[in-house]
Enzyme design. Structure first.
Site, mmCIF file in Angstrom:
data_model
loop_
_atom_site.group_PDB
_atom_site.id
_atom_site.type_symbol
_atom_site.label_atom_id
_atom_site.label_comp_id
_atom_site.label_asym_id
_atom_site.label_seq_id
_atom_site.Cartn_x
_atom_site.Cartn_y
_atom_site.Cartn_z
ATOM 1 N N ASP A 21 -6.424 0.741 6.111
ATOM 2 C CA ASP A 21 -5.566 0.123 7.123
ATOM 3 C C ASP A 21 -5.804 -1.386 7.223
ATOM 4 O OD1 ASP A 21 -3.609 0.135 9.064
ATOM 5 O OD2 ASP A 21 -4.977 0.657 10.687
ATOM 6 N N GLY A 22 -4.773 -2.091 7.666
ATOM 7 C CA GLY A 22 -4.914 -3.526 7.965
ATOM 8 C C GLY A 22 -4.245 -4.455 6.974
ATOM 9 N N ARG A 34 4.230 -8.813 4.817
ATOM 10 C CA ARG A 34 3.327 -7.648 4.840
ATOM 11 C C ARG A 34 3.006 -7.149 3.426
ATOM 12 N NH1 ARG A 34 2.571 -4.708 9.254
ATOM 13 N NH2 ARG A 34 2.563 -2.828 7.983
ATOM 14 N N HIS A 38 -0.361 -5.569 1.020
ATOM 15 C CA HIS A 38 -0.465 -4.351 0.198
ATOM 16 C C HIS A 38 -0.849 -4.709 -1.240
ATOM 17 C CE1 HIS A 38 1.038 -2.094 3.526
ATOM 18 N NE2 HIS A 38 2.265 -2.538 3.456
ATOM 19 N N LEU A 132 -14.923 10.627 -11.936
ATOM 20 C CA LEU A 132 -14.390 10.601 -10.569
ATOM 21 C C LEU A 132 -13.002 11.251 -10.492
ATOM 22 C CD1 LEU A 132 -14.568 9.251 -7.628
ATOM 23 C CD2 LEU A 132 -13.167 7.440 -8.622
ATOM 24 N N SER A 197 -5.085 9.297 12.572
ATOM 25 C CA SER A 197 -3.712 9.140 12.093
ATOM 26 C C SER A 197 -3.249 10.253 11.155
ATOM 27 C CB SER A 197 -3.538 7.774 11.404
ATOM 28 O OG SER A 197 -3.757 6.736 12.317
ATOM 29 N N GLU A 208 -18.654 12.538 8.278
ATOM 30 C CA GLU A 208 -19.146 11.366 9.003
ATOM 31 C C GLU A 208 -18.001 10.363 9.012
ATOM 32 O OE1 GLU A 208 -21.948 10.821 10.583
ATOM 33 O OE2 GLU A 208 -22.682 12.817 10.056
#
Ligand code: FPP
Length: 248
Positions: A21-22, A34, A38, A132, A197, A208
């Site tokens: 976020d942010g 904006r 991103h 991964l 959210s 956690e």
């Protein structure tokens, strides 16, 4: 790499999930559109994916697009779809080199056809990788995921393929998008807000949670290592006492 020395290789979380976020606010602070946030956020994605792989994290889930994000202005939605597509096209060789496996969770049928095609191709090409697992949450919503699971389970009951007493936690988990993945151990949210959210509502029961004011475009390797170090300082009791865990 000072921070990396603080990391205990024996206590690496198997699954880290991130609410990135942010981006928008970070760009607006800089008087930029904006989408610029991103775009720079994709660089954070690249660094964090690389770092997670090096540490031996097994699964990294990134909340890249929520089921609610469709309500954003068309230009932002299209911009995000474009960034996702170009990220996949430009990262495929790195994914193959670093043995990264790409998977997704969410209503990916809702994504534009061209993005879906690149996604499906990348998923197929990386399917046998054993490093991964990069799990992108796309058009994902936790409540919708649970509704979908309940419908599937109810259909099995109605068809007499399942009895009521066979419905338990593991059956529900197995009907979620994340059925094949371990539950998240650590959930990170950047950008200064402290809420979930609609992200991994069922799966994050014992995760956690780490909130940071750092905006996603500035959340890089060091920030990720700090989050892992904080996770390692916490004691996970799963409802037991410290004494039962032998640590208090
Ligand atoms: C939230 O920031 C972030 C998103 C809705 C999208 C995150 C997407 C990326 C980082 C880029 C594409 C992803 C990949 C995996 C290549 P926000 O815009 O809601 O921030 P705000 O709260 O400041 O408005």
């Amino acid at each position: 790499m000072v921070e990396q020395k603080l990391i205990d290789p024996a206590l690496i979380p198997a699954h880290v999930a991130i609410i990135m976020d942010g981006n928008g606010r970070w760009a607006q602070q800089k008087k930029r559109p904006r989408l610029y946030g991103h775009k720079v956020g994709v660089e954070s994605v690249q660094e964090v994916v690389e770092c997670a792989g090096e540490l031996g994290v097994k699964v990294l889930t990134l909340y890249a697009f929520s089921s609610e994000n469709w309500k954003r202005p068309g230009v932002e939605v299209n911009g995000l779809m474009g960034l996702l597509k170009s990220y996949l096209l430009s990262e495929i060789s790195k994914m193959l080199k670093n043995r990264i496996r790409l998977v997704t969770i969410g209503d990916t049928e809702k994504l534009p056809q061209d993005v879906r095609e690149v996604l499906e191709k990348t998923i197929a090409e990386t399917a046998d990788n054993d490093g991964l697992t990069l799990n992108l949450a796309l058009s994902y919503g936790g409540r919708l995921e649970i509704v979908r699971a309940v419908r599937e389970i109810a259909a099995e009951v109605l068809a007499d393929d399942l009895s009521l007493d066979e419905i338990n936690e593991s059956l529900i988990s197995n009907h979620l998008f994340t059925a094949a993945l371990p539950e998240p151990d650590l959930l990170i949210r950047t950008g200064g807000e402290a809420r979930l959210s609609n992200f991994l509502l069922w799966q994050a029961s014992y995760a956690e949670i780490y909130f940071t004011d750092t905006m996603w475009p500035e959340f890089r390797r060091q920030s990720f290592l700090q989050a892992i170090a904080e996770y390692q300082r916490r004691e996970r009791r799963f409802g037991r006492t410290s004494a039962q865990l032998g640590s208090g």
